[in-house]
Design an enzyme around this catalytic site. Sequence first.
Site, PDB file in Angstrom:
ATOM      1  N   ASN A 198       0.825  -1.210   0.000  1.00 17.71           N
ATOM      2  CA  ASN A 198       0.000   0.000   0.000  1.00 17.71           C
ATOM      3  C   ASN A 198       0.856   1.256   0.000  1.00 17.71           C
ATOM      4  OD1 ASN A 198      -2.475  -1.287  -0.143  1.00 17.71           O
ATOM      5  ND2 ASN A 198      -2.677  -1.457   2.081  1.00 17.71           N
TER       6      ASN A 198
ATOM      7  N   LYS B 232       3.818   1.498  -1.322  1.00 24.98           N
ATOM      8  CA  LYS B 232       4.395   1.614  -2.670  1.00 24.98           C
ATOM      9  C   LYS B 232       3.367   2.119  -3.672  1.00 24.98           C
ATOM     10  CE  LYS B 232       7.562  -2.120  -1.490  1.00 24.98           C
ATOM     11  NZ  LYS B 232       7.840  -3.574  -1.548  1.00 24.98           N
TER      12      LYS B 232
ATOM     13  N   GLN C 134       6.898  -9.283  -4.224  1.00 25.70           N
ATOM     14  CA  GLN C 134       6.881  -8.963  -2.800  1.00 25.70           C
ATOM     15  C   GLN C 134       7.287 -10.196  -1.994  1.00 25.70           C
ATOM     16  OE1 GLN C 134       6.174  -5.849  -1.497  1.00 25.70           O
ATOM     17  NE2 GLN C 134       6.853  -6.684   0.457  1.00 25.70           N
TER      18      GLN C 134
ATOM     19  N   ASP D 175      13.926  -4.227  -8.151  1.00 20.91           N
ATOM     20  CA  ASP D 175      14.363  -4.600  -6.804  1.00 20.91           C
ATOM     21  C   ASP D 175      15.819  -5.024  -6.801  1.00 20.91           C
ATOM     22  OD1 ASP D 175      12.859  -4.202  -4.589  1.00 20.91           O
ATOM     23  OD2 ASP D 175      11.784  -6.102  -4.651  1.00 20.91           O
TER      24      ASP D 175
ATOM     25  N   GLY E 203      25.717  -7.612   8.606  1.00 20.46           N
ATOM     26  CA  GLY E 203      24.662  -8.341   7.898  1.00 20.46           C
ATOM     27  C   GLY E 203      25.150  -8.729   6.512  1.00 20.46           C
TER      28      GLY E 203
ATOM     29  N   SER F 214      26.568 -12.002  12.653  1.00 21.17           N
ATOM     30  CA  SER F 214      26.345 -12.444  14.028  1.00 21.17           C
ATOM     31  C   SER F 214      27.441 -13.370  14.541  1.00 21.17           C
ATOM     32  CB  SER F 214      24.986 -13.146  14.141  1.00 21.17           C
ATOM     33  OG  SER F 214      24.951 -14.266  13.254  1.00 21.17           O
TER      34      SER F 214
ATOM     35  N   GLY G 122      13.170   2.992   5.767  1.00 22.86           N
ATOM     36  CA  GLY G 122      11.957   2.472   5.110  1.00 22.86           C
ATOM     37  C   GLY G 122      11.393   3.378   4.037  1.00 22.86           C
TER      38      GLY G 122
END
Length: 936
Positions: free
Chosen positions: A55, A57, A101, A126, A173, A198, A277
């Site tokens: 939504n 996007k 997605q 992406d 990461g 980690s 974000g």
Amino acid sequence: LLPCFTFFSFSPLFRQVRERLKSQVTEMKEKFPGFRPGLAILQVGNRDDSNLYINMKLKAAAEIGISANHIKLPNTATEAEVLKCIASLNGDPAVHGFIVQLPLDSDKPINTEKITNAVAPEKDVDGLSSINAGKLSRGDLGDCFIPCTPKGCMELIRQTGVQVAGKRAVVVGRSKIVGAPMHDLLLWNHATVTTCHSKTSTLAEEVGKADILVVAAGKAEMVKGEWIKPGAIVIDCGINHVPDSTKASGKRVVGDVAYSTAKEKASYITPVPGGVGPMTVAMLMQSTVESAQRFLEKFQPGKWNIRYNQLTLKMPVPSDIEISQSCMPKPIDQVGKEVGLLPDELELYGQTKAKVHLSALKRLKNQPDGKYVVVTGITPTPLGEGKSTTTVGLVQALGAHLHQNVFACVRQPSQGPTFGIKGGAAGGGYCQIIPMEEFNLHLTGDIHAITAANNLVAAAIDARMFHELTQTDQALYTRLVPSVNGVRKFSDIQIRRLQKLGINKTDPTTLTKEEMKLFVRLDIDPATITWQRVLDTNDRFLRKITIGQSPTEKGFSRTAQFDITVSSEIMAVLALSDGLDDMKKRLGKMVVASSKRGEPITTDDLGVTGALAVLMKDAVKPNLMQTLEGTPVFVHAGPFANIAHGNSSVLADKIALKLVGKDGFVVTEAGFGADIGMEKFFNIKCRYSGLRPHVVVLVATVRALKMHGGGPAVTAGVPLPKEYTEENLQLLAKGCSNLNKQIQNAQMFGVPVVVAVNAFKTDTKAELALVVKLAKEAGAFDAVECTHWAEGGKGAVALAQAVQRASQTPSNFRFLYNVELPVIDKIQLIAQKVYGASDIELLPEAQEKVALYTKQGFGNLPICMAKTHLSLSHDPEQKGAPTGFVLPIRDIRASVGAGFLYPLVGTMSTMPGLPTRPCFYDIDLDTVSGEVNGLF
């Protein structure tokens, strides 16, 4: 970013990016009207978090002016279904950016890597495909898409004003979505980069060295504030939920960095939420806009990006089959992609032919149509004057040489003439549809489907008459409406018959004896049967046969005949249908005979409509092929040009007109001369399709015009007399009366005419110049000498340019007659206006049919004259432009499903025969290579 101890608002930064993108999109729209960048978001399942992100996007896309499409598959979707959807979006030219997605919320096992790699790299905004990831890792930043989160992080770092080059960067990461591409991005921006995770034993020590720290570990507050180097830039990509009793939800969102202590040491730090974000979404929009810009650099909207084949011309010109087999066709799925068809709109039949689903027409319904051109000819010799060759030459010239979007739409040839006297119909010389052996033989089986459907009707007629003659009303009813598990039920088609009879009942047990009798008995009058069996082979011995001679038929024999398949009404129905539903309705309306009460008996009365539709469901899809020079061709339907209308399908024309766009061209061919094929194209095909032509191309040859001037007979297989091989301007000028009349015929319909003078090696320059001169004097918009047979599209460039110019002039198209006129008046108009007759004469049988069809409600159908193609009159020996003759109408038949009445002028056969030396003498198969030899 938040400078140390000071709050920094992100809103101006996001607004700045959005306004920049919005401005770029507006500029695209102004430069290319109707164009919009397109983003597709494919979701599997219904996760709440995915719905939220999608939504966001969609909202961002709407604000910027991007056309965003959300495709949602259920959580029961299989991997194959997801891949099929991706293939469709990959092939859609309106989609420039495309994301899947993640995660995929499916009950079925799906390989995420396989899914992301299935996205076309040029649309993978992406940046998750292996190809884009590989390019990024190699430093090809200008030739790939970068994952949106790392791209957003770099944008945030740039906003600080700190130079990345030379700085020590640490990425915590190593995911494929953020960590790994972030490492590569920083590296190729000249930072010294360390990747931690980690399991890094000295994590705190490594973090403490970072001038730039990007954390995407997915673990709440994993990086402590005290680890951070004073003055470092900290980008926190984490989204984690931790318990918080002070919140209504009982939890709060935190990042991967302990924000409260980290902000005391960092010079800039992104908050969570509200930092990375929104910038990730902004970068998705930016990548989509960049993809659209790349698309515009390579393609103009509406302009095909098509690879044309280069011809290697030889003199003398080799045989047609040699030329065809020397050319390597493009894979047909490539042709489909080049002209804007989607992968799921193509049904491949090997590498060189495909059917096109009618869903393409629905998808393109709002697109403007291109220019509509019909190729016809003067009254031909028995050898033909090269309409098909000219059609192919014209599209090769428009496409490969003038770079216009152009489609040819032609009829599928019958195998009867192919193996008989004519040979193939793929064009000739360097203007052919290829592979010609595929084109001329089975193609995709449409003619075989028509044969099966036609003969099913024929079998149903005789079987129904037999059963009615040998059974009582009750026995017929019991068999027609059988009891299944103790229950009788009418089928849908039987209910339609009841309604036609005025019996509004659906319970089989409630019919009276009289109603039952009406229902079960068609009472076909054998003398009125017009439906014949068909075969796609020239076989003169099937022109008249006796059927029902076996003892099992109990003496119920009758005289019948076979016609050639392309003369079947089902072929005409296929050619005039504008969709599957319309075709089914037309198939059901076909009249096969009359009852003894004089009522029309239809295929729907026989109960066979649904079965016919099933047999024809694939045949209704046009067939895609290509020319020697790589321009696209639709090959679809092949109705006879005498007892039918002699034009390829309405559906093929409609799809092609949408695909070429408003500035493109669709070139179709009408069978026989202009007095037959063109007249029916206008009065029948255009009437039903609603399409309006822009240009008529009238093909003429010196050879045919000399014949019309009084030259000796031209016979297939016999050398031409010297009158045709030596210059004779007087004979030629006299024969141009036929050319003049055919030009007038085209102008009668309000369409500009371009004459294509198809040159032969025996023609002199003076002869060709004379034809051009006389054609222009007769009112042609232009007349052009053409050498495409020997030169391919190059030899038809002047013709193509003339067609372009003619298409810009007003086309005041009009029909010759109103269908509401009486049948006789319509026939008379065609005879007098088109053929030059003084009057018509209806023989008794024709008079009876006029009365019958008018009574049965068919008097308002268009007229499809069935006459010889070798003369404007009914007499094939009358050449030139005869006048003052009376046209005899021997009989009239009805093709109600197709939608016309066809008067029979003189005698003609609907089943050709084989000559003394058929073409098949020269045809052979090389069993080693599999090549067809000697064909045409």
